[in-house]
Design a protein around this motif. Structure first.
Motif, PDB file in Angstrom:
ATOM      1  N   THR A  42      46.739  45.896  40.324  1.00  0.00           N
ATOM      2  CA  THR A  42      48.153  45.766  40.534  1.00  0.00           C
ATOM      3  C   THR A  42      48.639  46.198  42.081  1.00  0.00           C
ATOM      4  O   THR A  42      47.859  46.816  42.427  1.00  0.00           O
ATOM      5  CB  THR A  42      48.965  46.713  39.545  1.00  0.00           C
ATOM      6  N   TRP A  60      45.193  32.981  38.261  1.00  0.00           N
ATOM      7  CA  TRP A  60      45.986  34.003  38.862  1.00  0.00           C
ATOM      8  C   TRP A  60      45.250  35.169  39.232  1.00  0.00           C
ATOM      9  O   TRP A  60      44.286  35.490  38.780  1.00  0.00           O
ATOM     10  CB  TRP A  60      46.858  34.298  37.704  1.00  0.00           C
ATOM     11  N   SER A  62      45.728  39.378  41.391  1.00  0.00           N
ATOM     12  CA  SER A  62      46.637  40.191  41.945  1.00  0.00           C
ATOM     13  C   SER A  62      45.879  41.332  42.448  1.00  0.00           C
ATOM     14  O   SER A  62      44.766  41.488  42.148  1.00  0.00           O
ATOM     15  CB  SER A  62      47.203  41.164  40.659  1.00  0.00           C
ATOM     16  N   TYR A  67      51.452  39.536  43.248  1.00  0.00           N
ATOM     17  CA  TYR A  67      50.624  38.562  42.186  1.00  0.00           C
ATOM     18  C   TYR A  67      51.005  37.155  42.588  1.00  0.00           C
ATOM     19  O   TYR A  67      51.831  36.845  43.526  1.00  0.00           O
ATOM     20  CB  TYR A  67      51.583  38.762  41.057  1.00  0.00           C
ATOM     21  N   ASP A 121      55.456  33.225  38.102  1.00  0.00           N
ATOM     22  CA  ASP A 121      54.750  32.995  39.667  1.00  0.00           C
ATOM     23  C   ASP A 121      54.717  31.635  39.558  1.00  0.00           C
ATOM     24  O   ASP A 121      53.893  31.085  40.619  1.00  0.00           O
ATOM     25  CB  ASP A 121      53.542  33.711  39.651  1.00  0.00           C
TER      26      ASP A 121
END
Length: 200
Positions: A42, A60, A62, A67, A121
């Motif tokens: 994160t 995706w 992070s 993100y 996102d």
């Protein structure tokens, strides 16, 4: 018509039969061989409890930078194509004429969870998010359009498909826990969650 409606999230229970689930798992194994599972960090420096990978034009990602969607696996390889078995589910339940550009693959081992979050996102919130559950049951929690307030939960089982669309597209949602050993689909246990999204 969906079998359940949880605050606007449409849930099709038992949408995939056991044979379809097993075939889809084999397709996902091919995706994982091309793009191995990894554990994102994160922006706050904490590793997520789920491991993930992706298929499609985007995945995706992070890290401390935030993100975002990226067009390559952390190894530098392009993401593999989304398998046709997964695309067929999108076609049947999404009610849109665009193909998904990302299939996020989340693997929940025993003890993994996903905190309440919004899927925001993406560029076009008129496009739905379609979620496919495979393997162990998961306690799926849905809240409102902002943090706090009341929530409702339901156990998602292997073969269930949930659709976040319309007014439900930006609801906070997450997975509190899985029920270890509730499914024999994955020989070593765990849960695979596939989420299909239009990114651009």
């Amino acid at each position: 018509m969906p079998d359940l409606n949880l605050r606007g999230v449409r849930i099709h229970t038992g949408f995939l039969d056991p044979a379809e689930q097993a075939a889809m798992v084999e397709d996902i194994r091919e995706v994982m061989r091309a793009a191995p599972l990894f554990r994102p960090q994160t922006p706050y420096g904490k590793q997520m409890s789920v491991r993930m990978t992706a298929a499609g034009q985007f995945g995706w990602f992070s890290d401390k930078s935030g993100y975002r969607y990226v067009d390559r696996h952390p190894s530098g390889m392009a993401w593999p194509a989304i398998p046709p078995s997964i695309l067929r589910v999108w076609t049947k339940v999404s009610d849109v004429d665009r193909d998904p550009e990302c299939c996020l693959v989340n693997f929940y081992a025993d003890g993994a969870r996903m905190g309440l979050h919004q899927d925001k996102d993406e560029a076009d919130f008129s496009m739905p998010v379609v979620s496919i559950s495979l393997g162990d049951d998961a306690l799926f929690r849905v809240g409102g359009l902002s943090r706090g307030g009341t929530t409702e939960s339901v156990w998602l089982k292997s073969g269930d498909v949930a659709v976040l669309a319309g007014d439900a597209r930006l609801l906070y949602h997450g997975v509190d826990r899985t029920r270890t050993g509730s499914s024999a689909l994955l020989p070593k246990g765990g849960r695979i969650n596939l989420t299909l999204r239009v990114v651009n």
